[in-house]
Design a protein around this motif. Sequence first.
Motif, PDB file in Angstrom:
ATOM      1  N   VAL A  58       2.902 -13.685  -3.112  1.00 14.57           N
ATOM      2  CA  VAL A  58       1.896 -14.745  -2.962  1.00 14.57           C
ATOM      3  C   VAL A  58       0.987 -14.464  -1.769  1.00 14.57           C
ATOM      4  O   VAL A  58      -0.195 -14.815  -1.783  1.00 14.57           O
ATOM      5  CB  VAL A  58       2.582 -16.116  -2.832  1.00 14.57           C
ATOM      6  CG1 VAL A  58       1.554 -17.229  -2.653  1.00 14.57           C
ATOM      7  CG2 VAL A  58       3.446 -16.389  -4.060  1.00 14.57           C
ATOM      8  N   ASP A  59       1.527 -13.802  -0.743  1.00 13.48           N
ATOM      9  CA  ASP A  59       0.712 -13.503   0.429  1.00 13.48           C
ATOM     10  C   ASP A  59      -0.433 -12.547   0.119  1.00 13.48           C
ATOM     11  O   ASP A  59      -1.385 -12.440   0.899  1.00 13.48           O
ATOM     12  CB  ASP A  59       1.582 -12.927   1.553  1.00 13.48           C
ATOM     13  CG  ASP A  59       2.312 -11.658   1.145  1.00 13.48           C
ATOM     14  OD1 ASP A  59       2.667 -11.529  -0.041  1.00 13.48           O
ATOM     15  OD2 ASP A  59       2.529 -10.792   2.015  1.00 13.48           O
ATOM     16  N   ARG A  60      -0.370 -11.886  -1.029  1.00 15.85           N
ATOM     17  CA  ARG A  60      -1.450 -10.976  -1.422  1.00 15.85           C
ATOM     18  C   ARG A  60      -2.329 -11.551  -2.535  1.00 15.85           C
ATOM     19  O   ARG A  60      -3.224 -10.865  -3.030  1.00 15.85           O
ATOM     20  CB  ARG A  60      -0.866  -9.627  -1.855  1.00 15.85           C
ATOM     21  CG  ARG A  60      -0.193  -8.889  -0.713  1.00 15.85           C
ATOM     22  CD  ARG A  60      -0.056  -7.405  -0.993  1.00 15.85           C
ATOM     23  NE  ARG A  60       0.895  -7.130  -2.063  1.00 15.85           N
ATOM     24  CZ  ARG A  60       2.199  -6.937  -1.871  1.00 15.85           C
ATOM     25  NH1 ARG A  60       2.715  -7.021  -0.656  1.00 15.85           N
ATOM     26  NH2 ARG A  60       2.993  -6.666  -2.886  1.00 15.85           N
ATOM     27  N   TRP A  61      -2.056 -12.793  -2.936  1.00  8.40           N
ATOM     28  CA  TRP A  61      -2.914 -13.412  -3.934  1.00  8.40           C
ATOM     29  C   TRP A  61      -4.268 -13.726  -3.300  1.00  8.40           C
ATOM     30  O   TRP A  61      -4.338 -14.150  -2.139  1.00  8.40           O
ATOM     31  CB  TRP A  61      -2.283 -14.684  -4.469  1.00  8.40           C
ATOM     32  CG  TRP A  61      -1.074 -14.433  -5.332  1.00  8.40           C
ATOM     33  CD1 TRP A  61      -0.435 -13.248  -5.551  1.00  8.40           C
ATOM     34  CD2 TRP A  61      -0.358 -15.405  -6.092  1.00  8.40           C
ATOM     35  NE1 TRP A  61       0.637 -13.411  -6.391  1.00  8.40           N
ATOM     36  CE2 TRP A  61       0.707 -14.731  -6.737  1.00  8.40           C
ATOM     37  CE3 TRP A  61      -0.505 -16.777  -6.279  1.00  8.40           C
ATOM     38  CZ2 TRP A  61       1.608 -15.384  -7.570  1.00  8.40           C
ATOM     39  CZ3 TRP A  61       0.399 -17.437  -7.106  1.00  8.40           C
ATOM     40  CH2 TRP A  61       1.440 -16.752  -7.752  1.00  8.40           C
ATOM     41  N   PRO A  62      -5.330 -13.545  -4.035  1.00  2.95           N
ATOM     42  CA  PRO A  62      -6.657 -13.705  -3.434  1.00  2.95           C
ATOM     43  C   PRO A  62      -7.044 -15.168  -3.262  1.00  2.95           C
ATOM     44  O   PRO A  62      -6.493 -16.058  -3.921  1.00  2.95           O
ATOM     45  CB  PRO A  62      -7.573 -13.038  -4.465  1.00  2.95           C
ATOM     46  CG  PRO A  62      -6.871 -13.261  -5.773  1.00  2.95           C
ATOM     47  CD  PRO A  62      -5.398 -13.139  -5.454  1.00  2.95           C
ATOM     48  N   PRO A  63      -7.996 -15.439  -2.374  1.00  4.80           N
ATOM     49  CA  PRO A  63      -8.553 -16.796  -2.286  1.00  4.80           C
ATOM     50  C   PRO A  63      -9.329 -17.132  -3.547  1.00  4.80           C
ATOM     51  O   PRO A  63      -9.770 -16.244  -4.287  1.00  4.80           O
ATOM     52  CB  PRO A  63      -9.454 -16.733  -1.056  1.00  4.80           C
ATOM     53  CG  PRO A  63      -9.780 -15.293  -0.894  1.00  4.80           C
ATOM     54  CD  PRO A  63      -8.615 -14.515  -1.414  1.00  4.80           C
ATOM     55  N   VAL A  64      -9.488 -18.416  -3.786  1.00  9.31           N
ATOM     56  CA  VAL A  64     -10.210 -18.911  -4.964  1.00  9.31           C
ATOM     57  C   VAL A  64     -11.447 -19.655  -4.467  1.00  9.31           C
ATOM     58  O   VAL A  64     -11.339 -20.559  -3.628  1.00  9.31           O
ATOM     59  CB  VAL A  64      -9.321 -19.854  -5.802  1.00  9.31           C
ATOM     60  CG1 VAL A  64     -10.116 -20.426  -6.974  1.00  9.31           C
ATOM     61  CG2 VAL A  64      -8.075 -19.131  -6.285  1.00  9.31           C
TER      62      VAL A  64
END
Length: 251
Positions: free
Chosen positions: A68-74
Amino acid sequence: MPSPEPTVTESGDRGDDDTLDLELPPELLATAPGTGTAPAEGSRSASEPASEPASRPVTAPGELIGAVDRWPPVDGPFGTFQLVPVRPERDLPLLGAWMNDPDVAAYWGLAGDPDATARHLRAQLEGDGRSVPCLGVLDGTPMSYWELYRADLDPLARHFPTRPHDTGIRLLIGPAEYRGRGLGAALLRAVAELVLGRRPACRRVLAEPDVRNAASVAAFLRAGFRLAAEVDLPDKRAALVVRERPGHRAP
């Protein structure tokens, strides 16, 4: 006038009898130390104090959900939103303050001493990664708390027919000024799409708001979830809401 947005979707207070021993999927069992066939450690309740595990976790924290720490901003009309995994040494004072808001405490049951929130977080952070607590950061400001969890490995599976890789969402919006603006539904939609986009094996996103929390249930419905059932959980009667990956809706 728009409906008020959700305060919370899930109580954090679960009894000891709500611990579920579920095996991890076969593709992850292969990574277990030793024989590679040992069953997963049984999940503990979110608010239960962490105890010494019977065996070592078979996966790194977060692996059952993903990095999750590498999921991009939206980016959206609401601004720029990002999920940031919780670090208790940084985030506990803020989360403790939110948990003591009466509107939040009514559903999460973690008001009072910050140790209650600390135990709630520790049980997830020291587990096998089937639940990941996160801050929701909007335009650089922490304003919500999220838990992404493997619903098929959660005690919820005792009460509702889950499927492999079903992913659950629990949410509270912290500061009162962020509530009642249509923001909850927009962020729920964004996070559901993020989960489905980053977790190819996941076909459904689930949530279990308390049926008494009408604003929360309404926000999920506006975010593209459908009401699948009402279920009696140990700590509440829940509205089980589901959002399927497009093209995978069950009959």
